[in-house]
Design a protein around this motif. Sequence first.
Motif, PDB file in Angstrom:
ATOM      1  N   GLU A 170      30.116  -4.646  56.639  1.00 58.99           N
ATOM      2  CA  GLU A 170      29.176  -5.502  57.581  1.00 58.99           C
ATOM      3  C   GLU A 170      29.194  -6.781  57.062  1.00 58.99           C
ATOM      4  OE1 GLU A 170      25.168  -4.158  59.767  1.00 58.99           O
ATOM      5  OE2 GLU A 170      26.324  -2.986  58.161  1.00 58.99           O
ATOM      6  N   GLY A 171      29.262  -7.644  57.921  1.00 57.43           N
ATOM      7  CA  GLY A 171      28.859  -9.117  57.823  1.00 57.43           C
ATOM      8  C   GLY A 171      30.013 -10.012  57.573  1.00 57.43           C
ATOM      9  N   ASP A 172      31.398  -9.302  57.888  1.00 54.04           N
ATOM     10  CA  ASP A 172      32.438  -9.857  57.812  1.00 54.04           C
ATOM     11  C   ASP A 172      32.686 -10.616  58.880  1.00 54.04           C
ATOM     12  OD1 ASP A 172      33.068  -9.248  55.145  1.00 54.04           O
ATOM     13  OD2 ASP A 172      34.765  -7.866  55.719  1.00 54.04           O
ATOM     14  N   SER A 173      33.686 -11.623  59.173  1.00 54.93           N
ATOM     15  CA  SER A 173      34.385 -12.359  60.336  1.00 54.93           C
ATOM     16  C   SER A 173      35.570 -11.598  60.661  1.00 54.93           C
ATOM     17  CB  SER A 173      34.350 -13.796  60.111  1.00 54.93           C
ATOM     18  OG  SER A 173      34.656 -14.380  61.149  1.00 54.93           O
ATOM     19  N   VAL A 174      35.615 -11.298  61.916  1.00 53.06           N
ATOM     20  CA  VAL A 174      36.922 -10.814  62.084  1.00 53.06           C
ATOM     21  C   VAL A 174      37.499 -11.433  63.299  1.00 53.06           C
ATOM     22  CG1 VAL A 174      37.918  -8.642  63.190  1.00 53.06           C
ATOM     23  CG2 VAL A 174      35.915  -8.505  62.001  1.00 53.06           C
ATOM     24  N   ASN A 175      39.013 -11.580  63.227  1.00 51.43           N
ATOM     25  CA  ASN A 175      39.866 -12.455  63.959  1.00 51.43           C
ATOM     26  C   ASN A 175      40.768 -11.414  64.557  1.00 51.43           C
ATOM     27  OD1 ASN A 175      38.512 -14.701  63.455  1.00 51.43           O
ATOM     28  ND2 ASN A 175      39.791 -15.222  61.713  1.00 51.43           N
ATOM     29  N   LEU A 176      40.796 -11.353  65.989  1.00 46.97           N
ATOM     30  CA  LEU A 176      41.759 -10.399  66.787  1.00 46.97           C
ATOM     31  C   LEU A 176      42.742 -11.361  67.238  1.00 46.97           C
ATOM     32  CD1 LEU A 176      39.447  -7.828  68.213  1.00 46.97           C
ATOM     33  CD2 LEU A 176      40.557  -7.636  66.371  1.00 46.97           C
ATOM     34  N   THR A 177      44.161 -11.153  67.248  1.00 46.07           N
ATOM     35  CA  THR A 177      45.297 -12.109  67.636  1.00 46.07           C
ATOM     36  C   THR A 177      45.913 -11.132  68.855  1.00 46.07           C
ATOM     37  OG1 THR A 177      45.320 -13.258  65.634  1.00 46.07           O
ATOM     38  CG2 THR A 177      47.196 -13.436  67.193  1.00 46.07           C
ATOM     39  N   CYS A 178      46.364 -11.735  70.056  1.00 49.76           N
ATOM     40  CA  CYS A 178      47.044 -11.027  70.975  1.00 49.76           C
ATOM     41  C   CYS A 178      48.577 -11.715  70.792  1.00 49.76           C
ATOM     42  CB  CYS A 178      46.557 -11.186  72.172  1.00 49.76           C
ATOM     43  SG  CYS A 178      47.299 -10.334  73.683  1.00 49.76           S
ATOM     44  N   SER A 179      49.585 -10.805  70.607  1.00 49.38           N
ATOM     45  CA  SER A 179      51.007 -11.504  70.872  1.00 49.38           C
ATOM     46  C   SER A 179      51.708 -10.887  71.868  1.00 49.38           C
ATOM     47  CB  SER A 179      51.547 -11.300  69.232  1.00 49.38           C
ATOM     48  OG  SER A 179      50.772 -11.651  68.209  1.00 49.38           O
ATOM     49  N   SER A 180      52.721 -11.723  72.500  1.00 46.83           N
ATOM     50  CA  SER A 180      53.423 -11.149  73.377  1.00 46.83           C
ATOM     51  C   SER A 180      54.700 -12.017  73.567  1.00 46.83           C
ATOM     52  CB  SER A 180      52.801 -10.730  74.700  1.00 46.83           C
ATOM     53  OG  SER A 180      52.252 -12.241  75.298  1.00 46.83           O
ATOM     54  N   GLU A 181      55.598 -11.476  74.583  1.00 44.29           N
ATOM     55  CA  GLU A 181      56.771 -12.447  74.781  1.00 44.29           C
ATOM     56  C   GLU A 181      56.741 -12.463  76.310  1.00 44.29           C
ATOM     57  OE1 GLU A 181      60.872 -10.597  74.686  1.00 44.29           O
ATOM     58  OE2 GLU A 181      60.034  -9.600  73.081  1.00 44.29           O
ATOM     59  N   PRO A 215      55.612 -18.945  79.508  1.00 40.89           N
ATOM     60  CA  PRO A 215      54.470 -18.503  78.455  1.00 40.89           C
ATOM     61  C   PRO A 215      53.188 -17.932  79.154  1.00 40.89           C
ATOM     62  CG  PRO A 215      55.444 -20.388  77.948  1.00 40.89           C
ATOM     63  CD  PRO A 215      55.967 -20.187  79.399  1.00 40.89           C
ATOM     64  N   VAL A 216      52.440 -16.998  78.483  1.00 47.00           N
ATOM     65  CA  VAL A 216      51.282 -16.565  78.886  1.00 47.00           C
ATOM     66  C   VAL A 216      50.202 -17.594  78.929  1.00 47.00           C
ATOM     67  CG1 VAL A 216      49.193 -15.178  77.938  1.00 47.00           C
ATOM     68  CG2 VAL A 216      51.755 -14.311  77.840  1.00 47.00           C
ATOM     69  N   HIS A 217      49.419 -17.847  80.002  1.00 48.17           N
ATOM     70  CA  HIS A 217      48.413 -18.828  80.080  1.00 48.17           C
ATOM     71  C   HIS A 217      46.955 -18.261  80.198  1.00 48.17           C
ATOM     72  CE1 HIS A 217      49.184 -17.518  84.448  1.00 48.17           C
ATOM     73  NE2 HIS A 217      47.805 -17.944  84.436  1.00 48.17           N
ATOM     74  N   ILE A 218      47.027 -17.165  80.189  1.00 46.79           N
ATOM     75  CA  ILE A 218      45.515 -16.314  79.979  1.00 46.79           C
ATOM     76  C   ILE A 218      45.504 -15.297  79.161  1.00 46.79           C
ATOM     77  CG2 ILE A 218      43.705 -15.262  81.345  1.00 46.79           C
ATOM     78  CD1 ILE A 218      44.570 -16.917  83.985  1.00 46.79           C
ATOM     79  N   TYR A 219      44.662 -15.119  78.254  1.00 48.42           N
ATOM     80  CA  TYR A 219      44.536 -14.233  77.151  1.00 48.42           C
ATOM     81  C   TYR A 219      43.375 -13.505  77.435  1.00 48.42           C
ATOM     82  CZ  TYR A 219      48.666 -15.038  74.605  1.00 48.42           C
ATOM     83  OH  TYR A 219      50.200 -15.530  74.212  1.00 48.42           O
ATOM     84  N   GLY A 245      35.799 -11.352  75.690  1.00 46.22           N
ATOM     85  CA  GLY A 245      36.480 -12.673  75.071  1.00 46.22           C
ATOM     86  C   GLY A 245      37.692 -13.088  75.899  1.00 46.22           C
ATOM     87  N   SER A 246      37.989 -14.333  75.345  1.00 47.24           N
ATOM     88  CA  SER A 246      39.246 -14.885  75.981  1.00 47.24           C
ATOM     89  C   SER A 246      40.072 -15.917  74.928  1.00 47.24           C
ATOM     90  CB  SER A 246      38.924 -15.507  77.173  1.00 47.24           C
ATOM     91  OG  SER A 246      38.281 -16.910  76.763  1.00 47.24           O
ATOM     92  N   GLY A 247      41.115 -16.155  75.000  1.00 51.59           N
ATOM     93  CA  GLY A 247      42.058 -16.652  74.295  1.00 51.59           C
ATOM     94  C   GLY A 247      42.991 -15.908  73.529  1.00 51.59           C
ATOM     95  N   GLN A 248      44.115 -16.490  72.834  1.00 56.29           N
ATOM     96  CA  GLN A 248      45.047 -15.709  72.009  1.00 56.29           C
ATOM     97  C   GLN A 248      44.345 -15.251  70.658  1.00 56.29           C
ATOM     98  OE1 GLN A 248      48.440 -17.897  71.359  1.00 56.29           O
ATOM     99  NE2 GLN A 248      49.738 -15.802  70.810  1.00 56.29           N
ATOM    100  N   THR A 249      43.235 -15.852  70.397  1.00 58.05           N
ATOM    101  CA  THR A 249      42.899 -15.454  69.127  1.00 58.05           C
ATOM    102  C   THR A 249      41.172 -15.026  69.693  1.00 58.05           C
ATOM    103  OG1 THR A 249      44.070 -16.533  67.565  1.00 58.05           O
ATOM    104  CG2 THR A 249      42.083 -15.675  66.624  1.00 58.05           C
ATOM    105  N   PHE A 254      39.459  -2.089  70.802  1.00 55.47           N
ATOM    106  CA  PHE A 254      39.494  -3.194  71.453  1.00 55.47           C
ATOM    107  C   PHE A 254      41.156  -3.506  71.991  1.00 55.47           C
ATOM    108  CE2 PHE A 254      35.874  -4.163  68.908  1.00 55.47           C
ATOM    109  CZ  PHE A 254      35.037  -5.084  69.712  1.00 55.47           C
ATOM    110  N   TYR A 255      41.320  -3.980  73.042  1.00 52.14           N
ATOM    111  CA  TYR A 255      42.464  -4.378  73.547  1.00 52.14           C
ATOM    112  C   TYR A 255      42.831  -5.741  74.200  1.00 52.14           C
ATOM    113  CZ  TYR A 255      41.204  -2.837  77.958  1.00 52.14           C
ATOM    114  OH  TYR A 255      40.640  -2.635  79.391  1.00 52.14           O
ATOM    115  N   CYS A 256      43.747  -6.247  74.258  1.00 54.55           N
ATOM    116  CA  CYS A 256      44.117  -7.561  75.160  1.00 54.55           C
ATOM    117  C   CYS A 256      45.020  -7.364  76.309  1.00 54.55           C
ATOM    118  CB  CYS A 256      44.422  -8.675  74.058  1.00 54.55           C
ATOM    119  SG  CYS A 256      46.132  -8.674  73.578  1.00 54.55           S
ATOM    120  N   VAL A 257      44.831  -8.236  77.209  1.00 57.70           N
ATOM    121  CA  VAL A 257      45.684  -8.508  78.300  1.00 57.70           C
ATOM    122  C   VAL A 257      46.223  -9.834  78.355  1.00 57.70           C
ATOM    123  CG1 VAL A 257      45.526  -8.267  81.057  1.00 57.70           C
ATOM    124  CG2 VAL A 257      44.228  -6.778  79.673  1.00 57.70           C
TER     125      VAL A 257
END
Length: 859
Positions: A233-244, A248-252, A264-268, A282-285
């Motif tokens: 608790e209190g940590d900073s968490v970064n989620l990264t979305c990867s794809s091919e 190229p992907v223009h919307i995360y 949220g939005s953005g690759q990270t 959590f999941y990304c599109v």
Amino acid sequence: MARLLPLIVLLMIPGVCCQSGWDVNYSSSHICALKGSTVTINCTYKYPTGHHIRQVFWTNTLVRPSNQDFPNLFKESEYRERIQYLGDKQHDCSVRLNDVRHTDSHKYYFRFITDKYDGKWIGIPGVTLNITDNPVISISSSGVIVEGDSVTLTCNSESNPPVHNYSWFKEKTFVGSGNIYIISNITSDLSGQYKCKTSHTCGEKYSEPVILNVLYRPRNVTASISSSGVIVEGDSVNLTCSSESNPPVHIYSWFKENQSSSVGSGQTFSISNFNSSLSGWFYCVAQNEIGSQRSDASLVTVHPSSYGVFGITAACGGLLFIAIIIVLIWFMMRNRRVAKTKDAAVNQQDDQSRAIKHVDLASESANCDDVQYESVKPQRLRGEQTTARKAPESRDPEELQYATVHYKRNTEMRRSEENKNHYGNITNHKPDPSVRSNEEDTLLIYSSVAMVMSIIMTPPPLIFLLMIHGVYSADDDWSVTYSSSHICALKNSTVTINCTYKYPTGHNITEVFWTKSNSSKPPNLFNESEYRERIQYLGDKQHDCSVRLNDVRHTDSHEYYFRFITDKYDGKWIGNPGVTLDVTDLQVESEGETVMEGHSVTLTCKSRCSLTDISTFIWLRNRQTLNDTNKKLILPSVRRENAGDYRCAVQGHKLTSPPRRLNVFYPPDDPVISISSSDVIVEGDSVTLTCISESNPPANIRWFKEKTFLGSGNIYIISNIRSDHSGEYKCKARNKHGHKYSAETLNVLYPPRNVSASISSSGVIVEGDSVTLTCISESNPPVHIYSWFKENQTSSVGSGQSFRAPESGWFYCVSQNEVGSQRSAAFSVTVKGNVMFYTIIGGALVSGSAENQVVETEK
């Protein structure tokens, strides 16, 4: 001597006997040129001495209008801006033609005229010019090609001679033949440069490459966590979305399970100051212009710190300890009140019903050493009156004691004798049940008080440890459980090893990692350069130890172990035996690389180990997907269309097996003969015969004219064809499985030749006779126009194969068919008195007067 005079005169005339003095030599009889290029035809010419050149030009036909010369290309509107004479009026007749077009495909002749009456010459057979161009590829699809589309590539070539073979290449790899190349259900790996090659008698030409850019929506979308998965608790968490994807992907976009709106939005996606309320899946599109794809959900959860856990446990233990003390004190006080009430009642009953019993301590018949629960009435001690005692009803209850009297035979006897003045009467009786219950409760109280006092005197840390269950547990409290002991995975795939672990209560996890060694100090794979970019811990620091390994390789084939360490000195454990990972690729195996058409064959998609997951297979032939999802591809009756490179893959995985070539043998089909020229073959043309017969292995081609063997190879070229080349041509296609024949007839056309004029009379004509002149020639097709001319007259004097000469003079005929025309030698009819002479100059018969003149003949 008089008879030889006319012949001598003829020999003296230039050109009559010396035709070899006229000539045109071309450096090449056939020229192939690219459309738009510049063509130079080099040539030289010669003529008899004494002639001077008056006119030179080039023409592209041997057919000339009536009473006119051949068309001069330098005056033709189609040529005059592009043609340039490079020669002179002596011996060089070279010419240059700029920006050549397909319509320039012709046979060209050099024509020159001297200052003499008969000084005209045309260079037959001429130079054949064929205009070709580089092939051009057209694409059936629009500018956007999406994975799954069907794409047709067409190779267009306007060439003369015609193309007899088309080949297709991707980069430098041959992919097919024919002027049309179709790619059904195109995939992204088919992106690249394509070009076609055309082959004809002029050589080989390549098209400019076209680039196929296959677009596809995002795939292999994954969401990863920057940390090892253990989040406090209190940590900073970064989620990264990867794809091919392409483009190229223009919307995360980021989502949380069971929530419709994005979080949220953005690759990270970064979450600062993470707490338990934010925990979840959590999941990304990922989205591009073609489509979108979502990742699997990843669990992100917060774990309390070890100090917090210790504090909570200590607080709960303290509250429990206080509650136990309160309950024990209440229980002790309650039982003491009950005991006092029962003692008073028992004492009163004892005084009323006590029976005094004398005990003979010296009795040798005693069978027991100890007598328990005896009631003893003490006498007064020395110095006291033995008869004085309190009344039973006034006895203090505390004076009633229970004791155990131990006696031995001899010692107790002596002791009895010595002390019989001290002990009076001993009364032996069994306690009343109510009294015994009271005393048992009293003992329970005492033992409870003793336990409580012991607890009070115990140091608090020891009390806390005693309250934690399982501190002194055995190895059964330490374990790692894997969902599977063996995993077989495809190369380049993602492997998830699910596992759980447990440890004794009171331990707190300080470190977790995976290793591939079960030594005392195993290496942490999360720190290994070979793994750290590909491994992801999915578990926690409680009980889940699952791990994910991406893009597995053959070198990843090992046994893997989970290792965890607690905050205790001996709190280390490794899950042995571990999980064996085998990484395999795919291979297509068949019963053989060759099969006869009509036979059956089975192809099997094999791996070195049995795949862990239930697999759906994908089969491809020449990169085109087949409608079969089984591990074995069975072709019950093979056709030639089944030949090609076979690959297999597993649905959901990128890995594809290397190609396995299936070669289908079959005998030659009926050969097809194609002729490079148009339907009309004119003498002097260059003709290419091509024999095409589909067979495997390729057939050996042999050429025959009638029954005469001409040569081998699928192409047979006849340069400068002649009329005697006309006839039936056959090609024979043969391989080890059979042979077939095919035939084609060549009909060589040529303009009239050997044109001559003959007279019906014997040569002696009396004035008044009727003279009939006949024009004779050979040609293909036959002559359809005969024209008669009188020298020095521009208009014809008659037509038809036969002509009646109305008067004296020089006459000649012109024969004409669809291919061209040719004139005969001049024929002189002269009346001398009663006798008419006739003379044919350049013909077979010469007679008559020496006054005849020489007229032009065409070679």
